[in-house]
Enzyme design. Structure first.
Site, PDB file in Angstrom:
ATOM      1  N   LYS A 292       5.288   0.898  15.853  1.00  0.00           N
ATOM      2  CA  LYS A 292       6.428   0.524  14.971  1.00  0.00           C
ATOM      3  C   LYS A 292       6.390   1.836  13.902  1.00  0.00           C
ATOM      4  O   LYS A 292       7.748   2.058  13.752  1.00  0.00           O
ATOM      5  CB  LYS A 292       5.881  -0.781  14.257  1.00  0.00           C
ATOM      6  N   GLN A 293       5.248   2.243  13.606  1.00  0.00           N
ATOM      7  CA  GLN A 293       5.345   3.531  12.632  1.00  0.00           C
ATOM      8  C   GLN A 293       3.980   4.109  12.733  1.00  0.00           C
ATOM      9  O   GLN A 293       2.978   3.823  13.565  1.00  0.00           O
ATOM     10  CB  GLN A 293       5.280   2.871  11.305  1.00  0.00           C
TER      11      GLN A 293
ATOM     12  N   TRP B 298       0.893  -1.144  -0.050  1.00  0.00           N
ATOM     13  CA  TRP B 298      -0.081  -0.039   0.148  1.00  0.00           C
ATOM     14  C   TRP B 298       0.830   1.042   0.161  1.00  0.00           C
ATOM     15  O   TRP B 298       0.265   2.361  -0.152  1.00  0.00           O
ATOM     16  CB  TRP B 298      -1.109   0.091   1.091  1.00  0.00           C
ATOM     17  N   ASP B 299       2.231   0.917  -0.049  1.00  0.00           N
ATOM     18  CA  ASP B 299       3.200   2.241   0.019  1.00  0.00           C
ATOM     19  C   ASP B 299       2.767   2.981  -1.333  1.00  0.00           C
ATOM     20  O   ASP B 299       3.114   4.220  -1.487  1.00  0.00           O
ATOM     21  CB  ASP B 299       4.672   1.771  -0.260  1.00  0.00           C
TER      22      ASP B 299
ATOM     23  N   GLU C 127       1.306  -1.901  13.052  1.00  0.00           N
ATOM     24  CA  GLU C 127       1.718  -3.294  12.972  1.00  0.00           C
ATOM     25  C   GLU C 127       2.433  -3.812  14.058  1.00  0.00           C
ATOM     26  O   GLU C 127       2.861  -5.047  14.077  1.00  0.00           O
ATOM     27  CB  GLU C 127       2.557  -3.508  11.686  1.00  0.00           C
TER      28      GLU C 127
END
Lengths: 779, 779
Positions: free
Chosen positions: B606-607, B366-367, B494
């Site tokens: 994580k992000q 999905w980047d 995530e």
């Protein structure tokens, strides 16, 4: 509760009987007619070979092969080695020829087929009349038993009666290591032709005393020695038979019209799990065992075997009058439990399918402590002791596992044979932390019923400490309430994953911590030296105890304080509601019909979770609390585990919902006999059989064993005239009999006991005590 | 932010230069010196062969092989087929011999090694002096480029100068299909000797025009045709060379002291993904392409290639004065993005590692919509259009996937090459439902910037409807609040799994539903026939629209209304707090050092998750809300994704935390050049390069593109003198230049545009607008 029976076996109080061969159910029958003696087990396959579909399964408890577990992506703490109880030698191997024609029930003409498993004696008999292509008729009777007193001994007898001719029959009798293991990767059962053989042959010999062969598994390096000798009146000439993984003798048996001729095959097997053992030593000790058999005859072996079973039934029988189907069912369960495990060897345990199939890999689950142990503590305390001994023996593996998971102490495996984690499905193997807690619970319950201080000092306390250590390192503190609990777990329910503060897990962890602290407190006064020695051994720091105390005191147990309703985990009440009645029957089992992740996003549960600890620690909770929780959780449960209905039945009985209690108990005892789950072909639901026992004794018997004395609140299903069972408790043997009018409690053996019945305490002795039964309140 | 650079390449504004061969970084350099032209890519490996460790990687965009994904237990909806961009023909294959000695930089003596990637022209040059065992010295210069205007064309030039002798050099030039793919199961990169070759050879020929060979993947049935011709002044005699999967020509090249001799190899490749295509047809069309090349010479091919790059830099360059390292870094990113994808083919997409390695399987994530699309909408609208076209082309696969997951509509895959789900890790592949939402977001953002009504009518709306349908079938209603939301998901973060009502997912789903409803509303007036035709095609029911309306209106967005702090998902605030500063650097990356389940049970992320939608829909939120959420979530984030720091930098800049903004941006542009993550050897972080572009333009440029006009709130890092960038917007090309004193906005091309700068609206045209910069507030 939409399950339907598929009944094809005759109902009989003491036997399981198949009349006429049900070829389409060949695998189901193989499971049901399994024999075992804890050391080894054989499915009810045909001695003479069978070219139709089936699973010719012969197993040794704890003898496993191993494979790599493949993960789409491998992360730290994932289990990578799968151990499975491996299909091994067919020691019943027999081939029969008439005029060159081979007997094979998939092809031969036959009539009068009857297969009968005698539950009283543990003998399996099969007879039929074979009509050869030449029109000859022979009656054949196969009998077998696995000695309950000599674990290495298996006995087979073949009797032949020529009904309309005289002549000879050609026979090959031997040992066959070439059979296929049929469970594929990922547990899927395979077609008979699709399996794999995992054996290398190391030795073969035709000795004076026995024909023998030894196989070794290809990777795990475990060995099975197998040998046999044949006994018959006029021993004919024997020829050697040899194949790649086969050894045997062939001979011609003279037949005279209408006269019976028979021979016995006495088999001595020996399994060696120690990988370091030398081939020659294993062989020698196997041969020694075979020699030690001496002249033992079928009749002698049978007599001692029967006398073992007599004693079992004396102390473990459950009688149900007025319900022949449940009578047969419950005896079948008791029979199979004794066959699977009776405490002869602390290195063995109870597989989820016993020794009857390859499904679930012959592995041990937490079923042992939560479902099986109650059966054993009341029927066979030595076996209960040894089941816990198995956990002590595998403590090093559990400590290693805790380390892999970045924890301390002991983390017991979800699925195991040798004590290591064999569960490749990480969400179960890594998140179901209640397995370790179940071991602590098992110790607690065993101590409650059997009061074995020596065990506690020698093994129990050490396990308890390491389990507490694990819990302390796995748990965390709530950032807002300051409570202690467990984040990222899967509770017994298994339909919710990565949940926080699963109520069962937290409650049971609190009990584990408290019990351990209590044991340590008690020992500090009673046996300070023992305590000190254990403390030194495990390096126990007093600060740890303070911490455990704080953790137990502040354990988060999500509950609506007003209503008493427990919340299965944080946020459970915010899950979308699913009316499970709206799910079409065709969609069960959900694991096979629903997208995996869909299962996890509603308030539907797979099996009891909150209700489980309300039962385990029954006396901690009021009827009101049980009632409200039962009424909330039971309608949300689809009972996808075969262990599930029994718990509902027991609680329903306690809450006077008698119809519901009976309905839930209805199929439990006959789960396999009537193949309710349509998967009996894969093996029997052995641990569910223990749940059946609990269902009768805890459910209708109303037993509770979580207090200082045994408690009874019996009820009786409407169509039962009377039922009775036995309990061993602190050295005494008690009989309990219940009919519509009265409940009778009597000591058969041992000293008098205090019990509580319908809320009042009584002392019972050999004279017995009879109390009136309350009128049945319909549920 | 403990990441450290490992810098060994020279800093230069327009080139990447390696001086002296860094053997221990051979794989890292191979990645960095990769060339690509969207159609195909080659790592910067040595043309002449190299016996040391390396990954000789040559790839075609979208050409994949497939394998089975093994699961420990397979459940419905698990992906079972993994597609990976497969290593294919080494079309640069060259072998060089002097006096029988083979050139091999792992073994030969050499000096003066320089490797240089020219970012302005896309030419890779490598030169060194080879000292043979006989003491001869030859200077060799290798050059290569992959034509940006002729997708099938790759060009190689070898120049040789004998420094101290005259004689001959023996050369083999060819095509080699025998190389190993090195990514193992489960993404693990393997040693060079451990890989697998996935090619069968179907055809070979030494034709008049070209030497050609065609390979076919063993399982997926995809074909690669490769051919070459050699061009040199005095063509020597050629001998055929053939190996199992090798074809080529060998020849002796006469050398004269100090004179340069050179030859060019022009390679025409053609990839055929259509499995049904006939071998002979693919071969014929490959040969035709080779023929079509005609007499095209190196110089001509290079000229048109260079002119392509000139135009790219005219419209896409970012200039940074005062910071040579970031200047180089950001140009490298822009260069690599154009190499990876520039919209030539709507059947292709951007792999996470572009065409530079085998990690992440060359698959699209999905980047593309969240990180890459912003770069393309402002630099290359046709490419942006085609990236969305790829999603339209794979709509049937997404609809099939939704069905597998018991849903309706279209569920776009987490990891894919051919549109099917290739993610074997079910917790990602099945729970990250925000991938489909990202496609809707991509359509919305593309329409915002490019305003392409034709695309919307032809493809966009249909996708939007199917995505909404999926969301409606995947979501559920809250049992207590009546809100709509998504249970059992994994958000962008995530580090939390099976959570409910992930704030990002719910917010973005609400936006998707609202946007779709808005488009339908608008079309109802503007283009009723178009709407009716799309509605008919997808079978749209008006009741669905009502439902979506209700879902959007009642979407659950967990937020503390008083403080404005969003809760990342239900119960996030009840997760135990983890001070991420307390984690030793040696434990990163956590996925490799922590027990998997441990990662999931704290408030560590994580992000960015919440911060991501605060950025995507920036103008929906006040600074106060951004501030409080940034201050809460940023300290909890370990930035384990390379996409992560850019978002923090952009928000920090907006919130005037300039030091933080710069620190976060610091290594993004040089992530690969300085190998910050120590995994550049596996391939470049191509999609992170798009994040770097965003970091400059959205971060320091202060661009926001989620409103009706472009918004700018520029700032400038303390050590930058000036920076400038270009934007294409609705047909106009704008230049933005920022220094300490002023911000300059100017239309280079096209009509005037309204923009909002520092809160005020301006119309800008070719005359430009200069606004004073505010004083720098230190963060």
């Amino acid at each position: 509760m939409a399950k339907q029976p598929d009944q094809y076996l005759a109902v009989n109080p003491w036997a399981v009987i198949e009349e006429g061969f049900h070829q389409e159910k060949a695998r189901v029958s193989e499971s049901i007619f399994s024999l075992g003696n804890e050391y080894m087990g054989v499915r009810g396959y045909f001695d003479e070979g069978y070219s139709g579909d089936g699973l010719l399964g012969s197993y040794f408890n704890g003898v496993f092969e191993e494979t790599d577990i493949k993960h789409p992506a491998l992360f730290k703490g994932f289990s990578t080695r799968r151990c499975f109880m491996v299909n091994t030698v067919d020691w019943l191997y027999t081939r029969i020829y008439m005029d060159g024609e081979e007997l094979d029930l998939a092809k031969s003409r036959f009539s009068g087929f009857v297969r009968r498993l005698d539950l009283r004696t543990g003998i399996l008999t099969r007879e039929f009349i074979w009509e050869t292509e030449n029109g000859k008729h022979l009656k054949l009777i196969f009998q077998r038993f696995l000695s309950m007193v000599r674990p290495h001994l298996g006995c087979q007898r073949l009797s032949i009666i020529p009904l309309d001719f005289s002549g000879t029959v050609d026979i090959v009798s031997g040992l066959d290591f070439s059979r296929f293991h049929q469970a594929g990767d990922d547990f899927t059962p395979l077609q008979s032709s699709m399996g794999k053989n995992f054996w290398n042959i190391e030795e073969k010999s035709w000795g004076k005393d026995a024909v023998a062969m030894m196989g070794c598994t290809k990777r795990s390096g475990q060995r099975v020695f197998s040998s046999f000798r044949l006994r018959m009146q006029d021993c004919p000439a024997m020829d050697r038979v040899e194949g790649d993984k086969l050894i045997g003798s062939s001979f011609a048996l003279p037949l005279r019209l209408e006269e019976i001729v028979q021979y016995d095959k006495l088999v001595v097997n020996r399994a060696e799990k120690l990988v370091r053992a030398k081939t020659e030593d294993v062989w020698t000790s196997g041969m020694q065992l075979a020699q030690d058999l001496g002249d033992l005859a079928w009749d002698e072996a049978l007599a001692e075997h029967q006398s073992y079973w007599e004693k079992v039934w004396e102390t473990s029988d459950i009688v149900i009058e007025g319900d022949p189907e449940n009578q047969q069912g419950v005896r079948f369960c008791i029979f199979q439990l004794h066959q699977t495990y009776h405490g002869q060897d602390a290195r063995l345990n109870v597989g989820a399918k016993g020794l009857t199939g390859e499904s679930y890999d012959g592995a041990t689950f937490w079923d042992t402590e939560t479902y099986c142990l109650p059966f054993y503590v009341f029927n066979n305390p030595k076996a209960a002791r040894n089941l816990l001994g198995y956990r002590y023996m595998t403590l090093p593996q559990a400590m290693e596992r805790a380390k892999e998971l970045d924890c301390r102490g002991a983390c017991y495996p979800m699925v195991t044979i040798d004590g290591t984690e064999s569960c490749g499905v990480w969400q179960h193997g890594n998140l179901e932390i209640h397995v370790s807690i179940a071991v602590a619970y098992g110790i607690w319950h065993y101590m409650r019923v059997c009061g074995d201080d020596r065990f506690l000092g020698e093994e129990g306390l050490e396990m308890l400490i390491q389990i507490c250590r694990y819990l302390a390192s796995r748990g965390q503190w709530h950032p807002r309430t300051g409570e202690f609990g467990f984040w990222g777990v899967m509770g017994p329910d298994e339909f919710h994953m990565m949940v926080h503060n699963n109520c069962y897990t937290n409650f049971m962890a609190k009990k584990s911590l408290e019990y351990t602290l209590g044991v340590i407190r008690e020992l500090r006064d009673k046996a300070p030296e023992l305590l000190s020695s254990v403390s030194t051994k495990v390096g126990l720091d007093p600060a740890e105890l303070d911490l455990w105390h704080k953790m137990a005191d502040n354990m988060r147990i999500p509950q609506n304080k007003e209503t008493g309703l427990f919340e299965q985990h944080d946020g459970f009440f915010d899950l979308p509601h699913l009316d499970i009645q709206s799910i079409p029957v065709t969609q069960f089992p959900l694991y096979k019909h629903w997208a995996y992740d869909r299962i996890f996003r509603s308030d539907m549960i797979k099996q009891p979770d909150v209700l489980l600890f309300l039962f385990f620690f029954s006396q901690d909770f009021s009827s009101r609390v049980k009632q409200i929780n039962y009424c909330y959780y039971e309608p949300r449960c689809i009972n996808e585990s075969s262990l599930s209905p029994g718990i509902h039945s027991i609680l329903a009985a306690e809450l006077s919902m008698h119809d519901k209690a009976y309905a839930y108990a209805g199929f439990a005892s006959r789960l396999d006999l009537d193949n309710y789950n349509r998967n009996t072909e894969e093996g029997l639901h052995t641990t569910s059989m223990a749940a059946t026992w609990m269902n009768v004794v805890y459910g209708f018997g109303g037993l509770r064993s979580d207090g200082d004395v045994l408690v009874f609140n019996p009820s009786i299903p409407r169509n039962w005239r009377v039922f009775s069972f036995h309990l061993q408790y602190r050295g005494s043997l008690m009989e309990v009999g219940i009919d519509r009018d009265q409940a009778l409690f009597r000591i058969l053996n041992g000293s008098a006991l205090s019990i509580r019945v319908f809320g009042r305490e009584y002392l019972i002795d050999e004279a017995g005590l009879s109390l009136p039964m309350p009128a049945v309140r319909l549920g």
